[in-house]
Design an enzyme around this catalytic site. Structure first.
Site, PDB file in Angstrom:
ATOM      1  N   LEU A 230      53.705  52.452 105.688  1.00 40.49           N
ATOM      2  CA  LEU A 230      53.896  53.561 104.749  1.00 40.49           C
ATOM      3  C   LEU A 230      52.943  54.717 105.048  1.00 40.49           C
ATOM      4  O   LEU A 230      51.851  54.518 105.598  1.00 40.49           O
ATOM      5  CB  LEU A 230      53.664  53.099 103.307  1.00 40.49           C
ATOM      6  N   CYS A 231      53.357  55.899 104.635  1.00 39.66           N
ATOM      7  CA  CYS A 231      52.515  57.093 104.802  1.00 39.66           C
ATOM      8  C   CYS A 231      51.490  57.177 103.674  1.00 39.66           C
ATOM      9  O   CYS A 231      51.378  58.198 102.973  1.00 39.66           O
ATOM     10  CB  CYS A 231      53.384  58.348 104.827  1.00 39.66           C
ATOM     11  N   GLU A 232      50.788  56.095 103.455  1.00 41.65           N
ATOM     12  CA  GLU A 232      49.725  56.013 102.445  1.00 41.65           C
ATOM     13  C   GLU A 232      48.620  55.127 103.005  1.00 41.65           C
ATOM     14  O   GLU A 232      48.905  54.032 103.515  1.00 41.65           O
ATOM     15  CB  GLU A 232      50.240  55.431 101.128  1.00 41.65           C
TER      16      GLU A 232
ATOM     17  N   ASN B 232      59.355  56.058 101.117  1.00 45.52           N
ATOM     18  CA  ASN B 232      59.566  56.274 102.552  1.00 45.52           C
ATOM     19  C   ASN B 232      60.933  55.780 103.011  1.00 45.52           C
ATOM     20  O   ASN B 232      61.162  55.585 104.209  1.00 45.52           O
ATOM     21  CB  ASN B 232      58.492  55.576 103.397  1.00 45.52           C
TER      22      ASN B 232
END
Length: 427
Positions: free
Chosen positions: A341-343, A380
């Protein structure tokens, strides 16, 4: 330090992935059955005892049907959970509806199926009466306020929690409900989550039992049941000792005989609503190492991410990890185990000491049987994984298929725009 042993081996997983690609959640039927039986036996001293499994923990029909065999009911918190329970043949007294900030249509449906409603607030008395009518039997959720620090738990500050009646409201609410024709009553409370101590239920029971004695004397209401809710936890870390449900049941029995029996309340039923204790240790997330990264830290990237298991990202919660096939290897590497994930909080483990992990290794993330799959989401554009069941005879069956891109796009009403989507892309 003790260790945690997966209920599947590397060899079993290698066989599973021929049919079911990772990541997937898998549950241990034998463990679930043995635990459900132990809970039932621990409270068998109370003739009205019932465990209302917290559906939100693991909302899967196969799991619910297993628990149903041991006399369990369902604790539901939403319309769809009520619908699932009803569809599986749970009815009336088998369903507890514990909700907060409840929409009108959910109360309406709960009344239609005659579920036992557990009111969260005194203002909900009029709301329920206006939208659906008041039932003959009702429960109210009590929040005594203050701090509750019996153990290190997820939620132990009732005074800061959004749930329940104050004590004064509880007494007033019972009087109002009795005046409006309600005949039978229950009291419910939830003070802490994931307590790893045998003292939580007996301590909570003492508070509730004393309150119920006061309620009976002050209001004359016919109190039929006391719901200890959930909160009994599991040892997520290997060094913790697990709760002893037999000892817990026995200690609640002692408090029952000490407080309720002398007050003429020896026929009050005891209910519980455990999710984590019932299921968490009997589920695991299986994922494969697909990348390694050597920058400021050592990273192992796996094909699962926080959409498959949110707890580490949301709470910083610990979930033990076993590298399958390397259970006896020396743990001499320190990794962050991450998803895609973009976290930056998408990490199953931070600075975790593990054996050397090679690309292609399978990792078993422990204790995901409750609040694992159920907390999944689609950030996402990620898709939720399959759920598998390891049956007692060793057979593995799929009890929920993995989501597909077609599922993700199904709720869009733009078929003309998305008509050229290739659902087999990447295969």
């Amino acid at each position: 330090m003790n260790t945690k042993i997966p209920f599947v081996t590397k060899e079993q997983v290698l066989d599973m992935v021929k049919k079911y690609p990772t990541p997937f959640h898998i549950y241990d039927e034998k463990g679930i059955r043995e635990n459900a039986k132990a809970v039932k036996e621990a409270f068998s001293w109370n003739k009205g005892f019932k465990e209302y499994f917290a559906v939100k923990a693991t909302p899967n029909p196969y799991i619910l049907n297993i628990l149903k065999e041991y006399g369990c009911g369902c604790d539901c918190s939403s319309l769809t959970e009520l619908m699932m329970a009803q569809a599986l043949g749970f009815s009336g007294n088998d369903i507890m509806f514990s909700s907060n900030d409840t929409p009108a249509e959910e109360y309406v449906y709960a009344r239609q199926i005659n579920a036992t409603i557990n009111l969260d607030d005194i203002t909900h008395i009029k709301f329920l009466e206006d939208v659906a009518s008041l039932p003959e039997t009702i429960s109210c959720r009590f929040n005594p306020g203050g701090l509750f620090t019996i153990s290190n738990s997820i939620m132990d500050n009732p005074g800061d929690a959004k749930y329940g009646f104050t004590k004064d409201q509880l007494f007033e609410g019972f009087r109002i409900l009795k005046k409006k024709g309600v005949k039978y009553f229950g009291v419910h409370a939830f003070l802490a989550s994931n307590t790893v101590t045998n003292e939580y239920y007996p301590t909570l029971a003492k508070t509730l039992f004393e309150t119920v004695v006061e309620l009976k004397e002050a209001t004359g209401c016919d109190i039929k049941f006391i719901n200890l809710s959930g909160g009994v936890g599991i040892p997520y870390t290997p060094d913790q000792e697990p709760n002893d449900i037999k000892a817990i049941g026995s200690a609640v029995h002692e408090v029952y005989d000490e407080i309720l029996v002398p007050a003429g309340l020896g026929d009050v039923a005891i209910y519980t609503e455990m999710g984590r204790f019932m299921l968490a240790p009997y589920g695991g997330l299986v994922t494969q190492a697909i990348h390694e990264k050597h920058t400021h830290k050592e990273y192992i990237g796996v094909d699962a991410c926080a959409v498959n298991l949110m707890r580490p990202a949301m709470y910083g919660a610990y979930h033990h990890i076993t590298v399958l096939g390397k259970e006896n290897d020396i743990c001499d590497h320190t990794y962050d185990v991450t998803g895609s994930l973009c976290e930056n909080n998408d990490k199953f483990a931070v600075d975790r000491i593990l054996p050397k992990i090679d690309i292609g290794d399978y990792l078993f993330i422990h204790d995901t049987g409750a609040h694992g799959f159920s907390m999944g989401y689609n950030y996402n554009g990620k898709l939720r994984s399959a759920e598998l069941l390891l049956k007692e005879n060793g057979e593995v069956i799929m009890i929920r298929r993995a989501e597909t891109p077609k599922d993700y796009f199904a709720t869009f009403d733009f078929s003309d725009i998305l008509k050229d989507v290739d659902y087999n892309a990447g295969k």
